[in-house]
Scaffold this motif. Structure first.
Motif, PDB file in Angstrom:
ATOM      1  N   ARG A  72      -5.378   5.534  -1.994  1.00  0.00           N
ATOM      2  CA  ARG A  72      -4.953   6.472  -3.008  1.00  0.00           C
ATOM      3  C   ARG A  72      -5.964   7.567  -3.200  1.00  0.00           C
ATOM      4  O   ARG A  72      -7.149   7.313  -3.289  1.00  0.00           O
ATOM      5  N   TRP A 126       2.876  -2.726  -5.958  1.00  0.00           N
ATOM      6  CA  TRP A 126       2.012  -2.900  -7.123  1.00  0.00           C
ATOM      7  C   TRP A 126       0.903  -1.878  -7.062  1.00  0.00           C
ATOM      8  O   TRP A 126       0.911  -1.010  -6.182  1.00  0.00           O
ATOM      9  N   GLN A 127      -0.041  -1.932  -7.994  1.00  0.00           N
ATOM     10  CA  GLN A 127      -1.073  -0.899  -8.109  1.00  0.00           C
ATOM     11  C   GLN A 127      -2.386  -1.508  -8.596  1.00  0.00           C
ATOM     12  O   GLN A 127      -2.380  -2.599  -9.171  1.00  0.00           O
ATOM     13  N   THR A 128      -3.463  -0.764  -8.433  1.00  0.00           N
ATOM     14  CA  THR A 128      -4.749  -1.188  -8.987  1.00  0.00           C
ATOM     15  C   THR A 128      -4.570  -1.562 -10.466  1.00  0.00           C
ATOM     16  O   THR A 128      -5.099  -2.564 -10.946  1.00  0.00           O
ATOM     17  N   ASP A 183       5.155   6.352  -9.861  1.00  0.00           N
ATOM     18  CA  ASP A 183       6.002   6.328  -8.667  1.00  0.00           C
ATOM     19  C   ASP A 183       7.450   6.653  -9.012  1.00  0.00           C
ATOM     20  O   ASP A 183       7.911   6.364 -10.119  1.00  0.00           O
ATOM     21  N   GLY A 227       0.799  -1.225   0.000  1.00  0.00           N
ATOM     22  CA  GLY A 227       0.000   0.000   0.000  1.00  0.00           C
ATOM     23  C   GLY A 227       0.824   1.263   0.000  1.00  0.00           C
ATOM     24  O   GLY A 227       0.395   2.292  -0.506  1.00  0.00           O
ATOM     25  N   GLU A 228       2.001   1.224   0.583  1.00  0.00           N
ATOM     26  CA  GLU A 228       2.854   2.407   0.655  1.00  0.00           C
ATOM     27  C   GLU A 228       4.231   1.932   1.089  1.00  0.00           C
ATOM     28  O   GLU A 228       4.382   0.789   1.536  1.00  0.00           O
ATOM     29  N   PRO A 229       5.217   2.793   0.959  1.00  0.00           N
ATOM     30  CA  PRO A 229       6.544   2.373   1.425  1.00  0.00           C
ATOM     31  C   PRO A 229       6.471   2.095   2.922  1.00  0.00           C
ATOM     32  O   PRO A 229       5.816   2.823   3.658  1.00  0.00           O
ATOM     33  N   ARG A 273       4.872   8.742  -4.850  1.00  0.00           N
ATOM     34  CA  ARG A 273       4.305   9.209  -6.118  1.00  0.00           C
ATOM     35  C   ARG A 273       5.058  10.436  -6.646  1.00  0.00           C
ATOM     36  O   ARG A 273       5.484  11.286  -5.872  1.00  0.00           O
ATOM     37  N   ASP A 299       7.643  -7.178   1.016  1.00  0.00           N
ATOM     38  CA  ASP A 299       7.180  -5.800   0.808  1.00  0.00           C
ATOM     39  C   ASP A 299       6.806  -5.703  -0.665  1.00  0.00           C
ATOM     40  O   ASP A 299       7.666  -5.641  -1.536  1.00  0.00           O
ATOM     41  N   THR A 300       5.493  -5.723  -0.933  1.00  0.00           N
ATOM     42  CA  THR A 300       5.010  -5.920  -2.297  1.00  0.00           C
ATOM     43  C   THR A 300       4.581  -4.605  -2.932  1.00  0.00           C
ATOM     44  O   THR A 300       3.596  -4.002  -2.517  1.00  0.00           O
TER      45      THR A 300
HETATM   46  C1  6R9 Z   1      -1.837  -2.340  -4.236  1.00  0.00           C
HETATM   47  C2  6R9 Z   1      -2.134  -0.893  -4.048  1.00  0.00           C
HETATM   48  C3  6R9 Z   1      -0.867   2.067  -5.639  1.00  0.00           C
HETATM   49  C4  6R9 Z   1       0.195   2.987  -5.100  1.00  0.00           C
HETATM   50  C5  6R9 Z   1       1.514   2.830  -5.800  1.00  0.00           C
HETATM   51  C6  6R9 Z   1       2.486   3.284  -4.734  1.00  0.00           C
HETATM   52  C7  6R9 Z   1       1.861   2.789  -3.450  1.00  0.00           C
HETATM   53  C8  6R9 Z   1       1.717   0.303  -3.037  1.00  0.00           C
HETATM   54  C9  6R9 Z   1       3.678  -0.121  -2.188  1.00  0.00           C
HETATM   55  C10 6R9 Z   1       3.608   1.246  -2.523  1.00  0.00           C
HETATM   56  C11 6R9 Z   1       5.770   1.540  -1.800  1.00  0.00           C
HETATM   57  C12 6R9 Z   1       4.901  -0.623  -1.602  1.00  0.00           C
HETATM   58  N1  6R9 Z   1       2.369   1.471  -3.037  1.00  0.00           N
HETATM   59  N2  6R9 Z   1       2.480  -0.669  -2.524  1.00  0.00           N
HETATM   60  N3  6R9 Z   1       4.664   2.069  -2.326  1.00  0.00           N
HETATM   61  N4  6R9 Z   1       5.920   0.249  -1.441  1.00  0.00           N
HETATM   62  N5  6R9 Z   1       5.036  -1.913  -1.228  1.00  0.00           N
HETATM   63  O1  6R9 Z   1      -1.803  -0.314  -3.037  1.00  0.00           O
HETATM   64  O2  6R9 Z   1      -2.785  -0.288  -5.092  1.00  0.00           O
HETATM   65  O3  6R9 Z   1      -4.325   1.504  -4.155  1.00  0.00           O
HETATM   66  O4  6R9 Z   1      -3.691   1.417  -6.602  1.00  0.00           O
HETATM   67  O5  6R9 Z   1      -2.041   2.128  -4.853  1.00  0.00           O
HETATM   68  O6  6R9 Z   1       0.458   2.687  -3.738  1.00  0.00           O
HETATM   69  O7  6R9 Z   1       2.555   4.668  -4.709  1.00  0.00           O
HETATM   70  O8  6R9 Z   1       1.561   3.601  -6.977  1.00  0.00           O
HETATM   71  P1  6R9 Z   1      -3.296   1.213  -5.192  1.00  0.00           P
END
Ligand code: 6R9
Length: 647
Positions: free
Chosen positions: A524, A411-413, A498, A384-386, A513, A408-409
């Motif tokens: 987001r 990814w994005q929608t 990102d 979801g975030e760093p 971002r 620590d995954t």
């Molecule tokens: C799956 C999800 C995407 C945005 C993404 C980024 C941030 C998600 C992260 C991360 C750093 C991680 N993000 N995982 N940043 N490390 N492990 O969260 O989807 O709601 O679309 O958000 O979230 O900025 O571009 P979504």
């Protein structure tokens, strides 16, 4: 640096599905020969008509087109349910844990089959057919998963709207997708409090511009107004429905779902995901990233209203025949031990959550963790975030007792599934780094001009060089917007939005971002959305919204508003504006700090200089950078004098 590298724990390495050599050779093949790689891994799911073509994609700006397995046919619900019936019909598919700790239910694959088929038949009776859109506005109850899978069964396209969104936001999505049906519950239950779902749907329907029906699950038994001819109780129609419903054969490229997400400009976009490529990618990432073994109990704490809930509560795990936990409540109810109590109660092996939850539980103290028996845990995940290194270390040491790897995954929608991540048996961990790409994913680092940076160690803009099966296919109803958002800024690449750093080992560290999207508690939000809600208020003439560092939420929402001539800057009005945004968008968009600003810093061409506003919001105004292009430099002094975030 070396003291901050955590090697793969021996107990995990000896049983893991993928070790480092396997990772390296599979990754190499996935990039050098994607057709052969995905032809093989595409077979991990069942096809009603096997595919003969694998990858067919173009990132050419004039002709963006993404197709995978394009002549294959399959059904997602058959993959998530029917194909497991023979081998594991009596295994628990979903462990539902209610808001109240005494409320839980185990649903076997057989029961899941029966309930999904009955609901699918009820959909048909309500006039929903293949290709129609169904909006789900649901609490975290098993019916939410049934509602998704029943859509997939008959080929209807679901679009889930998070239960925290307002009636207005819901109405926009019902209208935008011309949905025929909305599935909801009388009320939701979170942290002992009721959420007025059906009442919100009723309010939304005052703005709905076409005929649609509402199917209502009775969750709390609360008194909610129903409209004859439009509203139907779930039990009344699903109860008597037949449990026999053949899964509809779908083309691999038929849409499975639409999920609205925020971008840097305009209103949220409907991200469209496919049937075949999406399921292959969601199931494969779920298996390898979490090192899922048969019999493991897996818990992802997300809400199905977000993509994480789609891919890693429902579709990925169920396609793999997993036991997946679905949690209705919140991490701190009835006590801050809840997550850990649930891990103990259901003997959870794999636990996947967000840094914001970790930070808030860290604040509650480790005694809440230590009370619980967490010996079943093997793998921890973050999304979801760093994740800041401090939270990472607490998660690793206090929750994982130093023997559970943290994946620590990143990814994005839009990406459908995990893109950059450690694999538990293969990757040495570094707190704060998402480390390496998953199979088939080619990250590249670009400079501001769009040139690929060839040095390993660098900082830049994270893009992806080629397609992967889980990639979104289009923006619902607006392919041009898809192209302009993701393929125009840096031609020939997928632009993720990102920034990142790549270290000397080639590991990626996501820095956040680079556009006007903020990340509040892992949710987001486009600053433009919040601004447009604010300027819709009669007393507001102009608004600018930026993120600022927030201890628990990651980022908080900092609002600058210029009032209409003659309006008074009062605490009362601050409250009113906060409520206004909650009402327009939903509680997650509620501003943390509101600063009244008689003027905003603008260039001579009238562009708001957000860079300056961000610095002031960060309480870092000594480093404002170049202000020479400001039309009126005096506004900055006033903004600094009246800043809301001071130590
Ligand atoms: C799956 C999800 C995407 C945005 C993404 C980024 C941030 C998600 C992260 C991360 C750093 C991680 N993000 N995982 N940043 N490390 N492990 O969260 O989807 O709601 O679309 O958000 O979230 O900025 O571009 P979504």
């Amino acid at each position: 640096m070396s003291e901050n590298v955590y090697p793969v724990p021996a107990n995990v390495a000896s049983h893991a599905l993928i070790d480092n050599d396997t990772y390296l050779s599979m990754y190499k093949q996935s990039i050098e020969d994607p057709n052969a790689f995905w032809a093989e891994h595409g077979k991990r799911i069942d096809w009603m008509k096997p595919f003969t073509k694998v990858k067919n994609s173009s990132y050419d700006y004039h002709n963006v087109s993404i197709k995978w397995f394009e002549d294959g046919e399959l059904n997602v619900s058959a993959n998530c349910i029917d194909r497991h019936l023979e081998s594991r019909g009596d295994q628990t598919a979903i462990i539902w844990e209610g808001d109240d700790p005494s409320d839980s239910e185990n649903i076997t694959y057989k029961q899941l089959h029966e309930r999904v088929c009955k609901l699918a038949n009820a959909y048909k009776e309500l006039g929903v057919a293949k290709g129609d859109r169904v909006i789900l506005y649901m609490p975290m109850i098993p019916e939410a998963a049934y509602a998704m899978l029943a859509c997939a069964r008959i080929g209807a396209i679901h679009s889930i709207v998070f239960g925290g969104f307002s009636p207005d936001a819901l109405a926009d999505r019902i209208n935008g997708s011309k949905a025929k049906l909305v599935v909801t519950a009388d009320q939701g239950l979170r942290g002992g409090r009721k959420v007025a779902l059906k009442t919100n749907v009723n309010a939304a329907f005052e703005k709905v511009d076409h005929d649609a029906k509402i199917l209502v699950v009775k969750r709390t038994g609360g008194d909610v107004p129903m409209t004859d001819g439009r509203d139907v109780w779930y039990d009344d129609i699903v109860g008597p429905a037949s449990a026999d419903c053949a899964p509809e054969p779908m083309n691999a490229e038929d849409p499975l779902f639409i999920l609205y997400t925020s971008g840097s400009t305009g209103m949220p976009k409907g991200v469209v995901h496919s049937t075949g490529g999406y399921l292959v990618y969601a199931s494969m990432t779920h298996q390898y990233v979490f090192d899922y073994h048969d019999g493991d109990v897996y818990w992802c704490t997300a809400d199905v209203g977000w993509v994480t809930g789609h891919s890693y509560i429902v579709y990925g795990p169920l396609a793999n025949g997993a036991t997946t936990v679905m949690f209705e409540g919140v991490p701190t109810y009835p006590t801050p031990s809840r997550f850990w109590d649930v891990c103990e109660k259901h003997k959870v092996n794999i636990f996947y959550t967000a840094p914001t939850a970790i930070r808030s539980l860290m604040g509650a103290g480790k005694e809440h963790v230590e009370k619980a028996d967490l010996s079943s845990l093997r793998i921890l995940g973050s999304v979801g975030e760093p994740i800041n290194p401090e939270a990472w270390k607490w998660y690793y040491e206090v929750v994982g007792k130093k023997n559970c790897p943290i994946v620590d995954t990143w990814w994005q929608t839009e990406t459908g599934g995990i893109m950059i991540t450690p694999l538990p048996g293969a990757t040495a961990l570094k707190p704060g780094s998402a480390t390496r790409p998953f199979f088939g994913v080619q990250p590249v680092m670009l400079d501001n001009e769009g040139n690929e940076i060839s040095e390993t160690e660098c900082e830049g803009i994270l893009c992806i060089a080629d397609s992967w099966p889980g990639q979104m296919r289009t923006v619902y109803g607006d392919h041009d917007r898809f192209v302009s958002t993701y393929f125009e800024t840096f031609k020939g690449y997928y632009f993720a939005g990102d920034g990142a750093r790549r270290d000397a080992d080639g590991d990626y560290w996501i820095t956040g971002r680079v556009d006007d999207v903020i990340n509040v508690s892992g949710h987001r939000m486009g600053t433009a959305e919040v601004e447009s809600a604010l300027v819709a208020h009669p007393k507001v003439s102009e608004a600018a919204v930026v993120g600022y560092p927030h201890d628990i939420k990651g980022q908080g929402i900092y609002v600058y508003v210029t009032l209409m001539e003659g309006e008074e800057e009062t605490e009362e009005l601050r409250k009113e504006l906060r409520n206004w945004v909650r009402h327009e968008i939903g509680p997650i968009a509620s501003p943390d700090l509101i600063q009244f600003a008689p003027g905003l810093p603008k260039t001579r061409s009238g562009k708001i200089m957000r860079r300056i506003l961000r610095k002031i919001a960060e309480d870092d105004f000594a480093a404002l950078g170049d202000t020479s292009t400001l039309a009126d430099p005096t506004v900055v002094e006033d903004l600094i004098d009246n800043r809301q975030n001071r130590d």
